[in-house]
Design a protein around this motif. Sequence first.
Motif, short mmCIF file in Angstrom:
data_model
loop_
_atom_site.label_atom_id
_atom_site.label_comp_id
_atom_site.label_asym_id
_atom_site.label_seq_id
_atom_site.Cartn_x
_atom_site.Cartn_y
_atom_site.Cartn_z
N THR A 130 47.55 90.66 -42.02
CA THR A 130 48.25 89.88 -41.00
C THR A 130 48.69 88.56 -41.62
O THR A 130 47.85 87.77 -42.07
CB THR A 130 47.34 89.60 -39.79
OG1 THR A 130 46.93 90.85 -39.23
CG2 THR A 130 48.08 88.79 -38.74
N VAL A 131 49.99 88.32 -41.65
CA VAL A 131 50.55 87.11 -42.24
C VAL A 131 51.40 86.41 -41.19
O VAL A 131 52.29 87.03 -40.61
CB VAL A 131 51.40 87.43 -43.49
CG1 VAL A 131 52.01 86.16 -44.08
CG2 VAL A 131 50.57 88.16 -44.54
N PRO A 132 51.15 85.11 -40.92
CA PRO A 132 52.00 84.38 -39.96
C PRO A 132 53.46 84.42 -40.38
O PRO A 132 53.78 84.47 -41.58
CB PRO A 132 51.44 82.95 -40.03
CG PRO A 132 50.04 83.10 -40.52
CD PRO A 132 50.05 84.27 -41.45
N ASP A 133 54.34 84.39 -39.42
CA ASP A 133 55.78 84.52 -39.70
C ASP A 133 56.28 83.48 -40.69
O ASP A 133 57.11 83.78 -41.55
CB ASP A 133 56.57 84.42 -38.39
CG ASP A 133 56.40 85.64 -37.50
OD1 ASP A 133 55.95 86.68 -38.02
OD2 ASP A 133 56.71 85.55 -36.30
N ASP A 134 55.79 82.24 -40.56
CA ASP A 134 56.30 81.19 -41.44
C ASP A 134 55.64 81.19 -42.82
O ASP A 134 55.93 80.33 -43.65
CB ASP A 134 56.11 79.80 -40.80
CG ASP A 134 54.66 79.50 -40.47
OD1 ASP A 134 53.82 80.43 -40.54
OD2 ASP A 134 54.35 78.33 -40.15
N GLU A 135 54.78 82.18 -43.07
CA GLU A 135 54.12 82.28 -44.38
C GLU A 135 54.49 83.59 -45.10
O GLU A 135 53.86 83.95 -46.10
CB GLU A 135 52.61 82.18 -44.22
CG GLU A 135 52.15 80.83 -43.67
CD GLU A 135 50.64 80.75 -43.47
OE1 GLU A 135 49.93 81.65 -43.98
OE2 GLU A 135 50.17 79.81 -42.82
#
Length: 542
Positions: A130-135
């Motif tokens: 799971t990776v945040p959208d801005d990362e």
Amino acid sequence: MASPFSPETRDATLTALPKVSLDLLVVGGGITGAGIARDAALRGLAVAVVERTDWAAGTSSRSSKLIHGGVRYLQQGDVGLVREAAAERQILRRLAPHLALPLRMVLPTYGRATHAKLGVGLWTFERMTTVPDDERYAMWGRDDALREEPLLDPTRLHGAATFVEYLTDDARLVLATVRGAHDGGAHCVNHAAVTALTCKKDASEATIEDRLSGRTIRVRARLVVNAAGPWVDGVRALEGRLSGFRLHLTKGIHLVVSHERLPLRHIVVMAARDKRSVFAVPHGDFVYLGTTDTDYGEPADHPEITAADADYLLDAANQTFVGPPLGTQDVVSAWAGLRPLVHQEGKKPSEISRRDEIIVAESGLISIAGGKLTTHRRMAERVVDVVCERLGRKAACRTADVMLTGGEFTPEELVTLAVDLRRRLPALQPGGGDRLVQLYGGDAERIAARAEANAASAALLPGSAHVLRAEVEHVLDEEMALTLEDVLERRTRRLLFDARQGLDEVEAAADLAAARLGWDAARRTAEIDAYRRLAASSRSFR
């Protein structure tokens, strides 16, 4: 409410420990020992943790200061470690945002095939985690790479693969963790060495020497966990004949240069002469280069850095970036740490697994070796699971849900706090508010309140552009700093990230420490001399 994490609390703990009925004694106050003590305390165990020097004084203050998301383990095919690292990074970001700062890592590519392969790998990584959208990862073409990171040598450059890693302060992370153990009810004592150890089923005894006063005490516990890092085998030897795993120590060094000398915007991966990947990391007014991976013999408090070590990293930087070549004269400071890896016959240092291993001796002594800063919380959970099983206790791990000290502010609130500190603390130079927030998180508010309550505390230390008297007073009162090295190296980080390594502040800091801790003139002089020798040794390469 827990008692203050103060020198007085430490002394009271030493006095009380012989009378306390402990479930668990943890030996070692690095990130592993601190994590185990915090987990055990939050599960309701009666636990003590002792550290022979200072919290994080060994490997845990000398890492690369990165919380890896797991991309680096993908190439090894270790899917479990990839997912664990990615999950742990997000947990730390939630528990202590000031100790998990997102920073884009740039991996230059020098051919179409490599560029495409890395793109596929990063795409795969983001499908597994799971990776945040801005990362999310981004692939840059040649023009984009040179625009975003102008110092890259354009020769043969094809582009760059980029993804986000987290920058931390390793020593501050350990301190937040051990303070979490303290807040949970653990008995925590630094500068206290285990000199004798006898382990039997459900009945262990340790002799502990206070290295500041020389007094000794005996402590009893049902179980002992040996989390002494590079000194794990030494603790095992105290208890009896070594069996099972043996340690393989490898050394990693880092060099610090000014950001003005190497003005990078991102972490940049560099290829060393032996094809290993090393990196350059921007850190405020500085950039540090790391790391090596070479065999090392017996554990040492301050591992030696050689000219060959330094040349290895400087050469990688000079092959990656344009501009005047970096040399040892550009090095502001340096550090070396030892990795306590589990030996694997026939493998080179960089090939040895970083996975942790738990071994339980016939006597019942539990030892832990290997592991990574990134996954320390899960490693501690596994150890405490073993402890609970042997004690016949059932208690769930809570460490993923309890905030770390200083973690009370969200990332957005931390930005606002840094701006507010610049207004409230006019003595600070530009960047001083950001520095306080990155080191102390929510506790920066406590430092500011101390400064506002006392004009003398609001003043800078003589010779300093960044350190208020209030900051030094805070670490002496609330962070169990007991030596000048504790204050200037692991609490305020002046040894590593100051153009003068804190040497312009050493006299004033020593005055505050002497007044708070009751040092006489001889002790004050000895502390100053020891710190100056340490600073000199970190920038002189044999």
